[in-house]
Design an enzyme around this catalytic site. Sequence first.
Site, PDB file in Angstrom:
ATOM      1  N   GLY A  26       0.777  -1.240   0.000  1.00 22.46           N
ATOM      2  CA  GLY A  26       0.000   0.000   0.000  1.00 22.46           C
ATOM      3  C   GLY A  26       0.803   1.281   0.000  1.00 22.46           C
ATOM      4  N   GLU A  29       4.001   4.523   5.677  1.00 26.51           N
ATOM      5  CA  GLU A  29       2.824   3.670   5.615  1.00 26.51           C
ATOM      6  C   GLU A  29       1.657   4.416   4.961  1.00 26.51           C
ATOM      7  OE1 GLU A  29       1.460   1.009   5.229  1.00 26.51           O
ATOM      8  OE2 GLU A  29       1.179  -0.062   7.114  1.00 26.51           O
ATOM      9  N   ASP A  30       0.777   3.658   4.340  1.00 24.85           N
ATOM     10  CA  ASP A  30      -0.392   4.261   3.706  1.00 24.85           C
ATOM     11  C   ASP A  30      -1.457   4.652   4.719  1.00 24.85           C
ATOM     12  OD1 ASP A  30      -0.878   1.618   4.342  1.00 24.85           O
ATOM     13  OD2 ASP A  30      -1.675   1.043   2.395  1.00 24.85           O
ATOM     14  N   ASP A  63      -5.047   1.893  10.820  1.00 25.31           N
ATOM     15  CA  ASP A  63      -6.431   1.594  11.192  1.00 25.31           C
ATOM     16  C   ASP A  63      -6.470   1.322  12.692  1.00 25.31           C
ATOM     17  OD1 ASP A  63      -9.031   0.834  11.356  1.00 25.31           O
ATOM     18  OD2 ASP A  63      -8.955  -0.720   9.841  1.00 25.31           O
ATOM     19  N   LYS A  96      -7.233   6.369  10.627  1.00 23.36           N
ATOM     20  CA  LYS A  96      -8.649   6.196  10.974  1.00 23.36           C
ATOM     21  C   LYS A  96      -8.839   6.359  12.482  1.00 23.36           C
ATOM     22  CE  LYS A  96     -10.060   3.083   7.254  1.00 23.36           C
ATOM     23  NZ  LYS A  96     -10.667   1.767   6.968  1.00 23.36           N
ATOM     24  N   PHE A 106     -14.014   2.265   4.631  1.00 25.19           N
ATOM     25  CA  PHE A 106     -13.012   1.576   3.820  1.00 25.19           C
ATOM     26  C   PHE A 106     -12.676   2.449   2.617  1.00 25.19           C
ATOM     27  CE2 PHE A 106     -11.209  -1.469   0.880  1.00 25.19           C
ATOM     28  CZ  PHE A 106     -10.334  -2.133   1.720  1.00 25.19           C
ATOM     29  N   VAL A 107     -11.395   2.727   2.427  1.00 24.76           N
ATOM     30  CA  VAL A 107     -10.988   3.608   1.332  1.00 24.76           C
ATOM     31  C   VAL A 107     -10.072   2.888   0.348  1.00 24.76           C
ATOM     32  CG1 VAL A 107     -11.241   5.735   2.655  1.00 24.76           C
ATOM     33  CG2 VAL A 107      -9.053   4.520   2.713  1.00 24.76           C
ATOM     34  N   ASP A 164      -6.020  -0.759  -1.875  1.00 22.28           N
ATOM     35  CA  ASP A 164      -6.779  -1.607  -2.793  1.00 22.28           C
ATOM     36  C   ASP A 164      -8.051  -2.150  -2.162  1.00 22.28           C
ATOM     37  OD1 ASP A 164      -5.273  -3.335  -0.975  1.00 22.28           O
ATOM     38  OD2 ASP A 164      -6.094  -4.967  -2.178  1.00 22.28           O
ATOM     39  N   ARG A 204      -5.563   0.398  -6.872  1.00 21.79           N
ATOM     40  CA  ARG A 204      -4.345   0.966  -6.281  1.00 21.79           C
ATOM     41  C   ARG A 204      -3.830   2.141  -7.102  1.00 21.79           C
ATOM     42  NH1 ARG A 204      -2.127  -2.325  -2.173  1.00 21.79           N
ATOM     43  NH2 ARG A 204      -2.444  -4.545  -2.414  1.00 21.79           N
TER      44      ARG A 204
HETATM   45  P1  XMP Z   1      -3.840  -1.849  11.416  1.00 19.01           P
HETATM   46  O1  XMP Z   1      -2.918  -2.809  12.110  1.00 19.01           O
HETATM   47  O2  XMP Z   1      -3.483  -0.411  11.673  1.00 19.01           O
HETATM   48  O3  XMP Z   1      -3.708  -2.183   9.901  1.00 19.01           O
HETATM   49  O4  XMP Z   1      -5.276  -2.128  11.750  1.00 19.01           O
HETATM   50  C1  XMP Z   1      -3.472  -1.265   8.902  1.00 19.01           C
HETATM   51  C2  XMP Z   1      -3.564  -2.006   7.588  1.00 19.01           C
HETATM   52  O5  XMP Z   1      -4.939  -2.341   7.334  1.00 19.01           O
HETATM   53  C3  XMP Z   1      -5.248  -2.178   5.989  1.00 19.01           C
HETATM   54  N1  XMP Z   1      -6.349  -1.207   5.879  1.00 19.01           N
HETATM   55  C4  XMP Z   1      -6.920  -0.779   4.741  1.00 19.01           C
HETATM   56  N2  XMP Z   1      -6.651  -1.063   3.453  1.00 19.01           N
HETATM   57  N3  XMP Z   1      -8.408   0.406   2.776  1.00 19.01           N
HETATM   58  C5  XMP Z   1      -7.420  -0.462   2.474  1.00 19.01           C
HETATM   59  O6  XMP Z   1      -7.187  -0.697   1.306  1.00 19.01           O
HETATM   60  C6  XMP Z   1      -8.732   0.732   4.047  1.00 19.01           C
HETATM   61  O7  XMP Z   1      -9.659   1.519   4.260  1.00 19.01           O
HETATM   62  C7  XMP Z   1      -7.942   0.102   5.084  1.00 19.01           C
HETATM   63  N4  XMP Z   1      -7.978   0.193   6.438  1.00 19.01           N
HETATM   64  C8  XMP Z   1      -6.988  -0.624   6.885  1.00 19.01           C
HETATM   65  C9  XMP Z   1      -3.987  -1.683   5.320  1.00 19.01           C
HETATM   66  O8  XMP Z   1      -3.357  -2.800   4.729  1.00 19.01           O
HETATM   67  C10 XMP Z   1      -3.120  -1.148   6.433  1.00 19.01           C
HETATM   68  O9  XMP Z   1      -1.745  -1.315   6.169  1.00 19.01           O
HETATM   69 MG    MG Z   2      -0.782  -1.618   4.058  1.00 16.73          MG
END
Ligand code: XMP
Ligand code: MG
Length: 184
Positions: free
Chosen positions: A48, A103-104, A107, A135, A156-157, A163, A169
């Site tokens: 990501g 990091e992208d 969550d 988030k 969810f984005v 992705d 992506r």
């Molecule tokens: P944590 O451990 O912070 O995890 O809960 C973060 C990872 O969760 C994925 N993630 C998302 N991927 N859209 C996505 O495409 C989203 O809205 C989303 N929210 C969480 C992502 O892989 C991130 O590294």
């Molecule tokens: Mg990721």
Amino acid sequence: MDATDMGEDLERVLVEEERIDQRLDEMAAEIDRDYAGENILLVGVLRGAVMVMADLSRKIHSRVEMDWMAVSSYGSGTKSSGVVRILKDLDTDVHDRHVLIVEDIIDSGLTLSWLKENLEARGATSVRIAALLRKPDAVKVKVEVSYLGFEIPNEFVVGYGLDYDEKYRHLPFIGTLAPKAYGG
Ligand code: XMP
Ligand code: MG
């Protein structure tokens, strides 16, 4: 890929391309100021973070090296558990290095807090985090983010590296998916 290519799969644009670009400018300026003359090891979290890494790194004037990690957190469905497995480790020894994790999205924050501790345990001089998105759930785990792009709602984005089922992506902005797009 643009909004037109998304057709009815796109619900709405959450962060426009221009806003991402402007915010990355500001983050890069903060990074240059904070690290003042230090060599930085940027560690991108696959897959990501590829877009953030490419765009943020090109705005940084300090000397940087780049390396990549791929991790997977065990969990049920979309919720991560905090138990993390390394799928691809760094090729670089982080001992005595200033590490900046790129990091992208954060969550629950469980993945990053584990990663930060892991890199600190390898003897890095410093380990900081730069993330484009965060988030609201991230408050549950205390993980300090030194450089943050945007706080977003708990939706969810996709886009800009993120992705759904490996799709979207290459969308240049961050958007939310219409419910029908989850249908497959
Ligand atoms: P944590 O451990 O912070 O995890 O809960 C973060 C990872 O969760 C994925 N993630 C998302 N991927 N859209 C996505 O495409 C989203 O809205 C989303 N929210 C969480 C992502 O892989 C991130 O590294
Ligand atoms: Mg990721």
